[in-house]
Design a protein around this motif. Structure first.
Motif, PDB file in Angstrom:
ATOM      1  N   GLU A   1       0.835  -1.211   0.000  1.00 27.52           N
ATOM      2  CA  GLU A   1       0.000   0.000   0.000  1.00 27.52           C
ATOM      3  C   GLU A   1       0.864   1.254   0.000  1.00 27.52           C
ATOM      4  OE1 GLU A   1      -2.430  -0.583   3.437  1.00 27.52           O
ATOM      5  OE2 GLU A   1      -3.986  -1.670   2.346  1.00 27.52           O
ATOM      6  N   VAL A   2       1.895   1.255   0.846  1.00 24.69           N
ATOM      7  CA  VAL A   2       2.779   2.423   0.906  1.00 24.69           C
ATOM      8  C   VAL A   2       3.529   2.582  -0.411  1.00 24.69           C
ATOM      9  CG1 VAL A   2       4.757   3.462   2.085  1.00 24.69           C
ATOM     10  CG2 VAL A   2       3.010   2.260   3.413  1.00 24.69           C
ATOM     11  N   HIS A   3       4.057   1.493  -0.913  1.00 26.42           N
ATOM     12  CA  HIS A   3       4.805   1.537  -2.173  1.00 26.42           C
ATOM     13  C   HIS A   3       3.957   2.125  -3.306  1.00 26.42           C
ATOM     14  CE1 HIS A   3       7.003   0.142  -5.707  1.00 26.42           C
ATOM     15  NE2 HIS A   3       5.910  -0.486  -6.088  1.00 26.42           N
ATOM     16  N   ARG A   4       2.718   1.675  -3.413  1.00 22.28           N
ATOM     17  CA  ARG A   4       1.861   2.149  -4.500  1.00 22.28           C
ATOM     18  C   ARG A   4       1.448   3.602  -4.311  1.00 22.28           C
ATOM     19  NH1 ARG A   4      -1.362  -3.598  -4.389  1.00 22.28           N
ATOM     20  NH2 ARG A   4       0.148  -4.745  -5.685  1.00 22.28           N
ATOM     21  N   ALA A   5       1.363   4.037  -3.066  1.00 14.60           N
ATOM     22  CA  ALA A   5       0.929   5.411  -2.804  1.00 14.60           C
ATOM     23  C   ALA A   5       2.051   6.425  -3.008  1.00 14.60           C
ATOM     24  CB  ALA A   5       0.386   5.522  -1.383  1.00 14.60           C
ATOM     25  N   VAL A   6       3.284   6.065  -2.641  1.00 15.45           N
ATOM     26  CA  VAL A   6       4.367   7.064  -2.654  1.00 15.45           C
ATOM     27  C   VAL A   6       5.516   6.687  -3.589  1.00 15.45           C
ATOM     28  CG1 VAL A   6       3.786   7.639  -0.268  1.00 15.45           C
ATOM     29  CG2 VAL A   6       5.688   6.086  -0.711  1.00 15.45           C
ATOM     30  N   HIS A   7       5.406   5.524  -4.251  1.00 11.73           N
ATOM     31  CA  HIS A   7       6.438   5.072  -5.196  1.00 11.73           C
ATOM     32  C   HIS A   7       7.801   4.890  -4.515  1.00 11.73           C
ATOM     33  CE1 HIS A   7       3.515   5.703  -8.334  1.00 11.73           C
ATOM     34  NE2 HIS A   7       3.374   6.955  -7.962  1.00 11.73           N
ATOM     35  N   SER A   8       7.763   4.321  -3.333  1.00 13.06           N
ATOM     36  CA  SER A   8       9.016   3.979  -2.661  1.00 13.06           C
ATOM     37  C   SER A   8       9.700   2.842  -3.409  1.00 13.06           C
ATOM     38  CB  SER A   8       8.742   3.572  -1.207  1.00 13.06           C
ATOM     39  OG  SER A   8       7.762   2.545  -1.163  1.00 13.06           O
ATOM     40  N   HIS A   9      11.023   2.789  -3.261  1.00 14.64           N
ATOM     41  CA  HIS A   9      11.806   1.716  -3.875  1.00 14.64           C
ATOM     42  C   HIS A   9      11.887   0.552  -2.889  1.00 14.64           C
ATOM     43  CE1 HIS A   9      14.925   0.274  -6.760  1.00 14.64           C
ATOM     44  NE2 HIS A   9      15.246  -0.464  -5.708  1.00 14.64           N
ATOM     45  N   LEU A  10      11.549  -0.667  -3.337  1.00 16.77           N
ATOM     46  CA  LEU A  10      11.625  -1.849  -2.484  1.00 16.77           C
ATOM     47  C   LEU A  10      12.902  -2.624  -2.784  1.00 16.77           C
ATOM     48  CD1 LEU A  10       7.980  -3.281  -2.552  1.00 16.77           C
ATOM     49  CD2 LEU A  10       8.976  -1.583  -1.013  1.00 16.77           C
ATOM     50  N   SER A  11      13.651  -2.920  -1.748  1.00 12.55           N
ATOM     51  CA  SER A  11      14.838  -3.755  -1.852  1.00 12.55           C
ATOM     52  C   SER A  11      14.575  -5.046  -1.084  1.00 12.55           C
ATOM     53  CB  SER A  11      16.056  -3.032  -1.262  1.00 12.55           C
ATOM     54  OG  SER A  11      17.161  -3.921  -1.164  1.00 12.55           O
ATOM     55  N   VAL A  12      14.632  -6.180  -1.774  1.00 13.88           N
ATOM     56  CA  VAL A  12      14.426  -7.477  -1.134  1.00 13.88           C
ATOM     57  C   VAL A  12      15.776  -8.184  -1.019  1.00 13.88           C
ATOM     58  CG1 VAL A  12      12.044  -7.671  -1.938  1.00 13.88           C
ATOM     59  CG2 VAL A  12      13.899  -8.600  -3.345  1.00 13.88           C
ATOM     60  N   VAL A  13      15.811  -9.288  -0.271  1.00 19.78           N
ATOM     61  CA  VAL A  13      17.109  -9.863   0.085  1.00 19.78           C
ATOM     62  C   VAL A  13      17.364 -11.242  -0.518  1.00 19.78           C
ATOM     63  CG1 VAL A  13      17.248  -8.520   2.207  1.00 19.78           C
ATOM     64  CG2 VAL A  13      16.219 -10.810   2.270  1.00 19.78           C
ATOM     65  N   CYS A  14      16.443 -11.753  -1.343  1.00 27.85           N
ATOM     66  CA  CYS A  14      16.689 -13.031  -2.004  1.00 27.85           C
ATOM     67  C   CYS A  14      15.839 -13.125  -3.263  1.00 27.85           C
ATOM     68  CB  CYS A  14      16.413 -14.214  -1.070  1.00 27.85           C
ATOM     69  SG  CYS A  14      14.687 -14.402  -0.586  1.00 27.85           S
ATOM     70  N   ARG A  15      16.207 -14.045  -4.148  1.00 27.07           N
ATOM     71  CA  ARG A  15      15.533 -14.167  -5.439  1.00 27.07           C
ATOM     72  C   ARG A  15      14.046 -14.506  -5.331  1.00 27.07           C
ATOM     73  NH1 ARG A  15      18.901 -17.951  -9.316  1.00 27.07           N
ATOM     74  NH2 ARG A  15      19.015 -19.214  -7.427  1.00 27.07           N
ATOM     75  N   PRO A  16      13.638 -15.459  -4.476  1.00 26.30           N
ATOM     76  CA  PRO A  16      12.204 -15.730  -4.378  1.00 26.30           C
ATOM     77  C   PRO A  16      11.403 -14.488  -3.960  1.00 26.30           C
ATOM     78  CG  PRO A  16      13.435 -17.539  -3.422  1.00 26.30           C
ATOM     79  CD  PRO A  16      14.430 -16.452  -3.701  1.00 26.30           C
ATOM     80  N   SER A  17      11.976 -13.671  -3.088  1.00 27.44           N
ATOM     81  CA  SER A  17      11.294 -12.444  -2.678  1.00 27.44           C
ATOM     82  C   SER A  17      11.176 -11.477  -3.855  1.00 27.44           C
ATOM     83  CB  SER A  17      12.049 -11.768  -1.532  1.00 27.44           C
ATOM     84  OG  SER A  17      12.096 -12.602  -0.397  1.00 27.44           O
ATOM     85  N   TYR A  18      12.199 -11.418  -4.704  1.00 29.66           N
ATOM     86  CA  TYR A  18      12.174 -10.539  -5.868  1.00 29.66           C
ATOM     87  C   TYR A  18      11.029 -10.927  -6.795  1.00 29.66           C
ATOM     88  CZ  TYR A  18      13.797  -8.104 -10.064  1.00 29.66           C
ATOM     89  OH  TYR A  18      13.871  -7.298 -11.167  1.00 29.66           O
ATOM     90  N   TYR A  19      10.937 -12.213  -7.115  1.00 27.34           N
ATOM     91  CA  TYR A  19       9.894 -12.649  -8.034  1.00 27.34           C
ATOM     92  C   TYR A  19       8.512 -12.575  -7.391  1.00 27.34           C
ATOM     93  CZ  TYR A  19      13.626 -14.056 -11.133  1.00 27.34           C
ATOM     94  OH  TYR A  19      14.725 -14.040 -11.952  1.00 27.34           O
ATOM     95  N   SER A  20       8.452 -12.783  -6.081  1.00 26.89           N
ATOM     96  CA  SER A  20       7.178 -12.624  -5.380  1.00 26.89           C
ATOM     97  C   SER A  20       6.694 -11.188  -5.490  1.00 26.89           C
ATOM     98  CB  SER A  20       7.335 -13.012  -3.906  1.00 26.89           C
ATOM     99  OG  SER A  20       6.142 -12.772  -3.189  1.00 26.89           O
ATOM    100  N   ALA A  21       7.594 -10.223  -5.296  1.00 32.42           N
ATOM    101  CA  ALA A  21       7.221  -8.814  -5.395  1.00 32.42           C
ATOM    102  C   ALA A  21       6.773  -8.461  -6.814  1.00 32.42           C
ATOM    103  CB  ALA A  21       8.380  -7.928  -4.963  1.00 32.42           C
ATOM    104  N   LEU A  22       7.486  -8.980  -7.823  1.00 28.83           N
ATOM    105  CA  LEU A  22       7.056  -8.758  -9.201  1.00 28.83           C
ATOM    106  C   LEU A  22       5.645  -9.307  -9.421  1.00 28.83           C
ATOM    107  CD1 LEU A  22      10.141  -9.604 -11.465  1.00 28.83           C
ATOM    108  CD2 LEU A  22       9.169  -7.351 -11.006  1.00 28.83           C
TER     109      LEU A  22
END
Length: 389
Positions: free
Chosen positions: A133-154
């Motif tokens: 919700e925060v990311h979509r509202a303010v366009h914050s940059h998300l940094s994840v710490v592993c590949r599964p998290s990256y693809y989950s966020a995508l």
């Protein structure tokens, strides 16, 4: 004490406000502390917001950081927003860096009000609803710490332009093989010097599966009476786990509570087990691997990127305490196998997961997001992380 005595942050140093969410004792706090400690002050200087006075805040002050206490909630109060906004404007903060969802909510609002970029590091398996919700509202940059998290966020709709993967790292000098001549831990538990110790290290909470570890310990107790198990950590399941241990008749399992001597303690152990149901890139496994210990862990999140199955340890299915017990029994029985897997794990930690490389990647990302430091853009994030697999 100032970690960099005699070196002052220059006027060109990026000023980062670290916004650290409702603190628990765990990997997130450790990561933030080591990141601040390792970042050259000529490049980045820090101010820190914490939700409450705690040992973590005191340790950061010991590093020379200014630490302010600001309550954080899912719906931040006006007083918290006002204080953080005034701080950003008066202190010349260039970028806000948030850890945990409530910190992300406060940083997102303040970043929007002050026109500052916001970076949120997601330490868990995937962004929470509040993070999204925060990311979509303010366009914050998300940094994840592993590949599964990256693809989950995508998969959850995070834009690739606002998403990156900076793999966790471990201090391979602090955490290194250094077996003691005599085992203080075995002595304190009344055990023979030759006793093989199998350890669980983590928060005693449902996602970490400490109950799975205890059920594994019950089977191991029957198969290898020469081994002992230890549980390091505390958390909301502590009383429940004590009852379960009594019900299972665990005579060979010891609860050690929280410890502040982890580099020494790892070197007292022979095998480390992770029985988690959900993980991203668990720091305890990285530390154990850097100390030259073989690992037995459930195949969740980024854990398969850490452990080479059959080479540096073994992977089992989530909740499969029978497989975990079998793998541990094989390691208890074979000292040469423990040493061989541990040595391979140590080499892998040094080559792929050294803390300084992690710090450098996050530092470059911060400079890029701040936008005026003349730093090159980061390389493709997934390709960079894939190199560690």
């Amino acid at each position: 004490m100032d970690k960099h005595p005699g070196v002052a942050a220059g006027p060109a140093a990026l000023h980062v406000l670290e916004v650290v969410g409702n603190a628990i004792v765990g990997g997130m706090e450790t990561w933030v502390e080591r990141f601040i400690e390792r970042m050259p002050p000529q490049r980045v200087r820090f101010t820190v917001l914490c939700p409450a006075e705690c040992a973590f805040a005191r340790r950061l002050r010991g590093l020379g950081m200014e630490v302010l206490i600001v309550p954080m909630a899912d719906d931040p109060s006006w007083s918290s927003i006002q204080m953080a906004t005034a701080l950003v404007q008066s202190a010349g903060v260039d970028l806000l860096h948030a850890h945990l969802p409530r910190a992300h909510a406060l940083a997102g609002i303040v970043g929007r009000l002050t026109s500052r970029p916001v970076l949120a590091t997601v330490h868990g398996r995937q962004p929470t609803v509040l993070d999204l919700e925060v990311h979509r509202a303010v366009h914050s940059h998300l940094s994840v710490v592993c590949r599964p998290s990256y693809y989950s966020a995508l998969g959850l709709g995070v834009s690739p332009e606002l998403l990156s993967c900076e793999t966790n790292g471990v201090d391979t000098q602090m955490f290194r093989p250094q077996r003691p001549a005599a085992s203080a831990l075995r002595g304190s538990l009344g055990l023979a010097p030759s006793t093989v110790l199998v350890g669980f290290i983590g928060r005693l909470s449902p996602e970490k599966g400490p109950d799975v570890f205890l059920r594994m310990a019950m089977l191991l107790q029957g198969r290898r009476p020469d081994a002992r198990c230890v549980v390091v950590g505390d958390g909301p399941m502590q009383a429940e786990l004590a009852r379960l241990a009594a019900q299972l008749g665990l005579r060979q399992t010891h609860f050690l509570g929280l410890r502040d001597d982890m580099p020494t303690l790892y070197n007292e152990l022979d095998v480390v087990v992770s029985s988690s149901h959900s993980e991203a890139m668990p720091l305890a496994l990285m530390e154990a691997m850097a100390c030259g210990l073989p690992l037995v862990a459930t195949r969740v999140g980024g854990v398969p990127d850490l452990i080479e199955h059959g080479e540096t340890g073994w992977l089992a299915g989530p909740g499969d305490f029978n497989d975990l017990a079998g793998r541990c029994a094989a390691l208890v029985a074979d000292e040469a196998l423990r040493r061989r897997m541990g040595a391979r794990g140590r080499a892998r930690a040094v080559e792929h997961f050294d803390l300084q490389a992690c710090v450098d990647r996050v530092g470059r990302l911060m400079l890029r997001l701040a936008g005026s430091r003349g730093e090159p853009a980061l390389p493709a994030q997934v390709a960079e992380v894939s190199a560690t697999a």
